[in-house]
Design an enzyme around this catalytic site. Structure first.
Site, PDB file in Angstrom:
ATOM      1  N   GLN A  53       0.937  -1.100   0.074  1.00  0.00           N
ATOM      2  CA  GLN A  53       0.006  -0.121   0.069  1.00  0.00           C
ATOM      3  C   GLN A  53       0.773   1.301   0.049  1.00  0.00           C
ATOM      4  O   GLN A  53       1.999   1.282   0.566  1.00  0.00           O
ATOM      5  CB  GLN A  53      -0.797   0.001   1.211  1.00  0.00           C
ATOM      6  N   LYS A  83      -0.018   6.926   6.717  1.00  0.00           N
ATOM      7  CA  LYS A  83      -1.138   6.365   5.663  1.00  0.00           C
ATOM      8  C   LYS A  83      -2.129   7.347   5.731  1.00  0.00           C
ATOM      9  O   LYS A  83      -3.020   7.675   6.298  1.00  0.00           O
ATOM     10  CB  LYS A  83      -1.319   4.993   6.545  1.00  0.00           C
ATOM     11  N   ASP A 101      -5.299   0.440   2.532  1.00  0.00           N
ATOM     12  CA  ASP A 101      -5.469   0.215   3.997  1.00  0.00           C
ATOM     13  C   ASP A 101      -6.196   1.577   4.320  1.00  0.00           C
ATOM     14  O   ASP A 101      -6.510   2.428   3.710  1.00  0.00           O
ATOM     15  CB  ASP A 101      -4.024   0.640   4.683  1.00  0.00           C
ATOM     16  N   LEU A 148       4.198   6.354  14.616  1.00  0.00           N
ATOM     17  CA  LEU A 148       5.850   6.466  15.084  1.00  0.00           C
ATOM     18  C   LEU A 148       6.585   5.098  14.969  1.00  0.00           C
ATOM     19  O   LEU A 148       6.101   4.097  15.120  1.00  0.00           O
ATOM     20  CB  LEU A 148       5.513   6.766  16.818  1.00  0.00           C
ATOM     21  N   LEU A 172       9.314   2.375  15.217  1.00  0.00           N
ATOM     22  CA  LEU A 172      10.173   1.666  16.532  1.00  0.00           C
ATOM     23  C   LEU A 172      11.524   2.140  16.770  1.00  0.00           C
ATOM     24  O   LEU A 172      11.982   2.378  15.470  1.00  0.00           O
ATOM     25  CB  LEU A 172       9.802   0.110  16.719  1.00  0.00           C
ATOM     26  N   ASP A 201      -6.193  -9.782   7.669  1.00  0.00           N
ATOM     27  CA  ASP A 201      -5.101  -9.751   6.909  1.00  0.00           C
ATOM     28  C   ASP A 201      -3.837  -9.827   7.619  1.00  0.00           C
ATOM     29  O   ASP A 201      -2.699  -9.602   7.144  1.00  0.00           O
ATOM     30  CB  ASP A 201      -5.120  -8.447   5.995  1.00  0.00           C
ATOM     31  N   GLU A 218       4.988 -10.344  13.510  1.00  0.00           N
ATOM     32  CA  GLU A 218       6.328  -9.531  13.960  1.00  0.00           C
ATOM     33  C   GLU A 218       6.590  -9.604  15.199  1.00  0.00           C
ATOM     34  O   GLU A 218       5.540  -9.160  16.223  1.00  0.00           O
ATOM     35  CB  GLU A 218       6.212  -8.443  13.226  1.00  0.00           C
ATOM     36  N   ASP A 252       0.675  -2.994  11.620  1.00  0.00           N
ATOM     37  CA  ASP A 252      -0.164  -2.840  10.207  1.00  0.00           C
ATOM     38  C   ASP A 252      -1.610  -3.310  10.427  1.00  0.00           C
ATOM     39  O   ASP A 252      -1.967  -4.626  10.257  1.00  0.00           O
ATOM     40  CB  ASP A 252       0.493  -3.953   9.194  1.00  0.00           C
TER      41      ASP A 252
END
Length: 485
Positions: A182, A198, A216, A304, A306, A368, A373, A387
């Site tokens: 996206q 986004k 998104d 933000l 990481l 989705d 992670e 996400d």
């Protein structure tokens, strides 16, 4: 005849060996010795994780689960109605309600206080000016919050400063973000902090064709972050709403790569818009992103990044979809699928993380999460809620497949269950159900409303479905098996 008898004895012996092995396998995996001993002593048949019923009426596994959970929900509703109809005065229930209200009241005030602005705004939020030194302290503070199993602490009174800095700090560089499918921008903010932006692509009431289709949704990212705090799953990156002027804030500091994707468009009123398409898997010059014609601005979610010292490890999710309508994954057909997951994933913390995340995703409608992670080389890392852009699609559809980890494993952290139960205890008119808390926390956001009323109602409805699923697990297994500390 003797040969036949020998075969029968052999088969029975092998079956008994398999039965005992499965019982001890069950005991070792779940660390429930008492439960395993009970199973052995009562000579019960082999118990597998999940609902081991034979499916009738040619139903798919998903349809079978839906039928069982909805039946349980109806049963719970009928029991509550019957109790109310008999006007039973129960002091214990009244005491529990009072304790619950007090708990939720204190919890809500804590969430709300963390969002209270700490810097006076004279007239206009956009006029807030942070000094470079102040910003560096704010970014540094947010980095210090990050731990193996948290991105923000349970109490974060400086969270409002971080959100204000994300919303109003000067953009000193804008670039493409090539990761993912996206369009999103990689922004460098004053003070050296990087963030992803986004942009808004759809109106709030837009409903995509499929559960994971479309671009998104910026509002989903914003609400998901705050819901992670409400659920005590503080593993989502900090997200804020932001309104950006493309001509003044993005284009003047754009990288050559981003500038190359700008395609100015002339409107019917002979006004030129600074449109662009960026770089990503689905990005192309035929799907331009254009600012609002009257204001020249884009609204969206700013996320933000990481800290650099925390490298991410991306792993395939055991309940990953095939993304093909005519091809089902193994977990969509096998009610005992959780056993195979446990062969390669520990119950604590990973399988319990899968269940927590499934609850979070089911509430927001995110189907989705094909990968997950964690922090690389960090022991006991949480499963990070990164996400969440595919959330809050169709408010009328509750995608049962999202909650399969809970349905098939029938285990959940006791603290998760107790926390969810308190919200479910709240009535529709309560100011402490999920929809009311979201509305109260975010009603002052510059982009409010971030959800339609139907999406807010869906949160409460889906929570009741989750509680019904857990109650169904209680009917199938002992409570001390389902609830894990």
């Amino acid at each position: 005849m003797r040969s036949f008898k020998t075969r029968i004895v052999t088969v029975l012996f092998v079956c008994s060996i398999i039965t005992v092995s499965m019982l001890f396998y069950f005991m070792l995996i779940f660390d429930d010795k008492k439960l395993a001993n009970n199973l052995i002593n009562t000579s019960r048949s082999v118990i597998v994780v999940g609902f081991a019923e034979l499916r009738k009426e040619n139903l798919t596994l998903c349809e079978t689960y839906e039928k069982k959970v909805k039946l349980k929900l109806t049963q719970m509703f009928d029991e509550d109605s019957a109790a109310a109809g008999h006007h039973i005065d129960n002091d214990d229930d009244d005491d529990e309600k009072s304790v619950n209200e007090n708990y939720l009241g204190n919890f809500f005030e804590s969430l709300k206080s963390d969002l209270q602005p700490k810097q006076e705004d004279s007239s206009n939020n956009s006029a807030l000016n942070f000094k470079n030194k102040e910003l560096k302290k704010i970014w540094s503070l947010a980095k210090k919050w990050v731990r193996a199993r948290q991105i923000i602490p349970e109490k974060a009174p400086e969270l409002s400063l971080v959100i204000q800095a994300l919303q109003h700090s000067k953009i000193i560089k804008s670039d493409v973000s090539r990761k993912g499918t996206q369009l999103k921008l990689l922004l460098t903010l004053e003070g050296g902090q990087q963030a992803l932006f986004k942009p808004r692509r759809y109106p709030l009431d837009y409903i995509p064709d499929d559960i994971y289709a479309g671009a998104d949704r910026h509002n989903g990212e914003i609400v998901a972050f705050h819901l992670s705090r409400i659920l005590n799953q503080r593993y989502a990156p900090i997200v804020a709403s932001r309104i950006i002027n493309v001509a003044n804030e993005i284009k003047p500091v754009a990288s050559p790569s981003l500038l190359a994707t700008f395609v100015p468009q002339t409107t019917k009123s002979n006004k030129t818009l600074e449109c662009f398409y960026g770089e990503c898997y689905y990005c192309n010059e035929y799907e331009l992103l254009c600012p609002d014609e009257s204001t020249g601005t884009l609204e969206g979610a700013i996320i933000l990044m990481l800290p650099n010292q925390y490298q991410l490890q991306k792993l395939r999710h055991p309940w990953q979809r095939t993304y093909k309508k005519n091809l089902k994954a193994q977990w969509e057909m096998d009610s005992h699928y959780c056993l195979s997951v446990l062969k390669s994933n520990s119950l604590r913390p990973r399988v319990l993380d899968f269940v927590d995340t499934a609850i979070f995703d089911y509430l927001i409608g995110n189907a989705d999460r094909h990968h997950y992670e964690v922090f690389k080389d960090v022991s006991n890392s949480a499963l990070l809620l990164i996400d969440n852009g595919k959330s809050f699609g169709d408010p009328a559809h509750d995608e049962t497949t999202i909650i399969f980890p809970l349905l098939q494993c029938c285990v959940i952290r006791n603290q998760t269950y107790q926390h969810l139960r308190r919200f479910a205890f709240a009535t529709d008119s309560s100011r402490f159900n999920l929809s009311s808390i979201i509305r109260q926390l975010l009603s002052n956001d510059q982009l409010w409303p971030l959800l339609t009323e139907r999406h807010l109602q869906a949160l409460d409805r889906r929570l009741r479905m989750i509680i019904a699923t857990i109650e169904l697990c209680f009917d199938t297994y002992q409570r001390n098996y389902v609830l894990k500390n």
